[in-house]
Design a protein around this motif. Sequence first.
Motif, PDB file in Angstrom:
ATOM      1  N   VAL A  57     -25.066  17.332 -23.455  1.00  0.00           N
ATOM      2  CA  VAL A  57     -25.008  16.027 -24.121  1.00  0.00           C
ATOM      3  C   VAL A  57     -26.084  15.938 -25.195  1.00  0.00           C
ATOM      4  CG1 VAL A  57     -25.281  13.532 -23.797  1.00  0.00           C
ATOM      5  CG2 VAL A  57     -23.998  14.866 -22.127  1.00  0.00           C
ATOM      6  N   LEU A  58     -27.309  16.265 -24.850  1.00  0.00           N
ATOM      7  CA  LEU A  58     -28.399  16.184 -25.818  1.00  0.00           C
ATOM      8  C   LEU A  58     -28.209  17.187 -26.945  1.00  0.00           C
ATOM      9  CD1 LEU A  58     -31.001  14.767 -26.566  1.00  0.00           C
ATOM     10  CD2 LEU A  58     -32.228  16.431 -25.194  1.00  0.00           C
ATOM     11  N   LYS A  59     -27.731  18.370 -26.624  1.00  0.00           N
ATOM     12  CA  LYS A  59     -27.499  19.391 -27.647  1.00  0.00           C
ATOM     13  C   LYS A  59     -26.458  18.923 -28.661  1.00  0.00           C
ATOM     14  CE  LYS A  59     -27.688  23.729 -26.602  1.00  0.00           C
ATOM     15  NZ  LYS A  59     -27.419  25.074 -26.078  1.00  0.00           N
ATOM     16  N   SER A  60     -25.398  18.281 -28.204  1.00  0.00           N
ATOM     17  CA  SER A  60     -24.375  17.798 -29.131  1.00  0.00           C
ATOM     18  C   SER A  60     -24.920  16.675 -30.019  1.00  0.00           C
ATOM     19  CB  SER A  60     -23.133  17.327 -28.371  1.00  0.00           C
ATOM     20  OG  SER A  60     -23.380  16.103 -27.697  1.00  0.00           O
ATOM     21  N   HIS A  61     -25.787  15.848 -29.464  1.00  0.00           N
ATOM     22  CA  HIS A  61     -26.348  14.750 -30.253  1.00  0.00           C
ATOM     23  C   HIS A  61     -27.354  15.254 -31.290  1.00  0.00           C
ATOM     24  CE1 HIS A  61     -24.560  11.115 -28.599  1.00  0.00           C
ATOM     25  NE2 HIS A  61     -24.460  11.814 -27.476  1.00  0.00           N
ATOM     26  N   LEU A  62     -28.124  16.277 -30.936  1.00  0.00           N
ATOM     27  CA  LEU A  62     -29.053  16.827 -31.913  1.00  0.00           C
ATOM     28  C   LEU A  62     -28.293  17.473 -33.071  1.00  0.00           C
ATOM     29  CD1 LEU A  62     -31.933  18.319 -29.740  1.00  0.00           C
ATOM     30  CD2 LEU A  62     -31.796  16.109 -30.861  1.00  0.00           C
ATOM     31  N   GLY A  63     -27.191  18.133 -32.772  1.00  0.00           N
ATOM     32  CA  GLY A  63     -26.344  18.678 -33.839  1.00  0.00           C
ATOM     33  C   GLY A  63     -25.753  17.580 -34.710  1.00  0.00           C
ATOM     34  N   TRP A  64     -25.330  16.501 -34.099  1.00  0.00           N
ATOM     35  CA  TRP A  64     -24.785  15.344 -34.810  1.00  0.00           C
ATOM     36  C   TRP A  64     -25.848  14.747 -35.744  1.00  0.00           C
ATOM     37  CZ3 TRP A  64     -20.156  12.908 -35.344  1.00  0.00           C
ATOM     38  CH2 TRP A  64     -20.147  11.580 -35.734  1.00  0.00           C
ATOM     39  N   GLN A  65     -27.062  14.638 -35.250  1.00  0.00           N
ATOM     40  CA  GLN A  65     -28.149  14.092 -36.064  1.00  0.00           C
ATOM     41  C   GLN A  65     -28.460  15.009 -37.247  1.00  0.00           C
ATOM     42  OE1 GLN A  65     -31.398  13.586 -33.358  1.00  0.00           O
ATOM     43  NE2 GLN A  65     -30.469  11.819 -32.341  1.00  0.00           N
ATOM     44  N   ARG A  66     -28.480  16.315 -37.016  1.00  0.00           N
ATOM     45  CA  ARG A  66     -28.751  17.257 -38.111  1.00  0.00           C
ATOM     46  C   ARG A  66     -27.688  17.162 -39.189  1.00  0.00           C
ATOM     47  NH1 ARG A  66     -30.252  20.712 -33.926  1.00  0.00           N
ATOM     48  NH2 ARG A  66     -28.183  21.637 -33.867  1.00  0.00           N
ATOM     49  N   ARG A  67     -26.419  17.166 -38.781  1.00  0.00           N
ATOM     50  CA  ARG A  67     -25.337  17.084 -39.766  1.00  0.00           C
ATOM     51  C   ARG A  67     -25.383  15.758 -40.519  1.00  0.00           C
ATOM     52  NH1 ARG A  67     -22.886  19.506 -35.393  1.00  0.00           N
ATOM     53  NH2 ARG A  67     -21.939  17.562 -34.715  1.00  0.00           N
ATOM     54  N   SER A  68     -25.717  14.674 -39.821  1.00  0.00           N
ATOM     55  CA  SER A  68     -25.824  13.375 -40.478  1.00  0.00           C
ATOM     56  C   SER A  68     -26.948  13.366 -41.505  1.00  0.00           C
ATOM     57  CB  SER A  68     -26.074  12.264 -39.453  1.00  0.00           C
ATOM     58  OG  SER A  68     -25.030  12.178 -38.531  1.00  0.00           O
ATOM     59  N   MET A  69     -28.085  13.907 -41.154  1.00  0.00           N
ATOM     60  CA  MET A  69     -29.234  13.905 -42.047  1.00  0.00           C
ATOM     61  C   MET A  69     -28.992  14.799 -43.253  1.00  0.00           C
ATOM     62  SD  MET A  69     -31.840  12.178 -42.182  1.00  0.00           S
ATOM     63  CE  MET A  69     -33.061  12.473 -43.418  1.00  0.00           C
ATOM     64  N   PHE A  70     -28.430  15.992 -43.035  1.00  0.00           N
ATOM     65  CA  PHE A  70     -28.142  16.869 -44.167  1.00  0.00           C
ATOM     66  C   PHE A  70     -27.081  16.254 -45.078  1.00  0.00           C
ATOM     67  CE2 PHE A  70     -29.751  20.565 -41.494  1.00  0.00           C
ATOM     68  CZ  PHE A  70     -30.941  20.652 -42.196  1.00  0.00           C
ATOM     69  N   GLY A  71     -26.109  15.571 -44.503  1.00  0.00           N
ATOM     70  CA  GLY A  71     -25.106  14.884 -45.317  1.00  0.00           C
ATOM     71  C   GLY A  71     -25.725  13.782 -46.163  1.00  0.00           C
ATOM     72  N   LEU A  72     -26.612  12.996 -45.559  1.00  0.00           N
ATOM     73  CA  LEU A  72     -27.281  11.929 -46.312  1.00  0.00           C
ATOM     74  C   LEU A  72     -28.144  12.511 -47.423  1.00  0.00           C
ATOM     75  CD1 LEU A  72     -27.981   8.906 -46.658  1.00  0.00           C
ATOM     76  CD2 LEU A  72     -29.892   9.299 -45.093  1.00  0.00           C
ATOM     77  N   LEU A  73     -28.881  13.564 -47.132  1.00  0.00           N
ATOM     78  CA  LEU A  73     -29.713  14.185 -48.163  1.00  0.00           C
ATOM     79  C   LEU A  73     -28.868  14.741 -49.305  1.00  0.00           C
ATOM     80  CD1 LEU A  73     -32.422  15.991 -46.006  1.00  0.00           C
ATOM     81  CD2 LEU A  73     -32.696  13.938 -47.411  1.00  0.00           C
TER      82      LEU A  73
END
Length: 116
Positions: A57-73
């Motif tokens: 669960v935590l691993k999937s959320h950390l991946g989600w956060q990374r993709r979100s942040m890179f997309g925003l950047l």
Amino acid sequence: MTLITSTSNLTVEKLQEDTSLGHFLYGLLAAFPLLLLPSLFSLLINMLQREAGMGDVLKSHLGWQRRSMFGLLAVLLLGYSLTVTWASMTLYLLGTVWFTARLFKGWLSLLEGRSI
């Protein structure tokens, strides 16, 4: 009888997975409208925790956060490169709305204990 015991132990372990890091990082990401620094700090922590042993669960959320942040950047850099003010401001607004929606969706899923 052992089958029931092992299944209930698995359920208890899944419920007891430590997701406090995920909540902390979502909190830092939520501060992005004020300053971009807490979000970048969150991304740095996220990247450092990439190899750490954690639950699914935590691993999937950390991946989600990374993709979100890179997309925003990526959207912010694209908006910065545009010379037309109205186009860059529109892109900034759309990127912010998109990122906020992903932030809420991810954090609510983490609160429910679901992978994303």
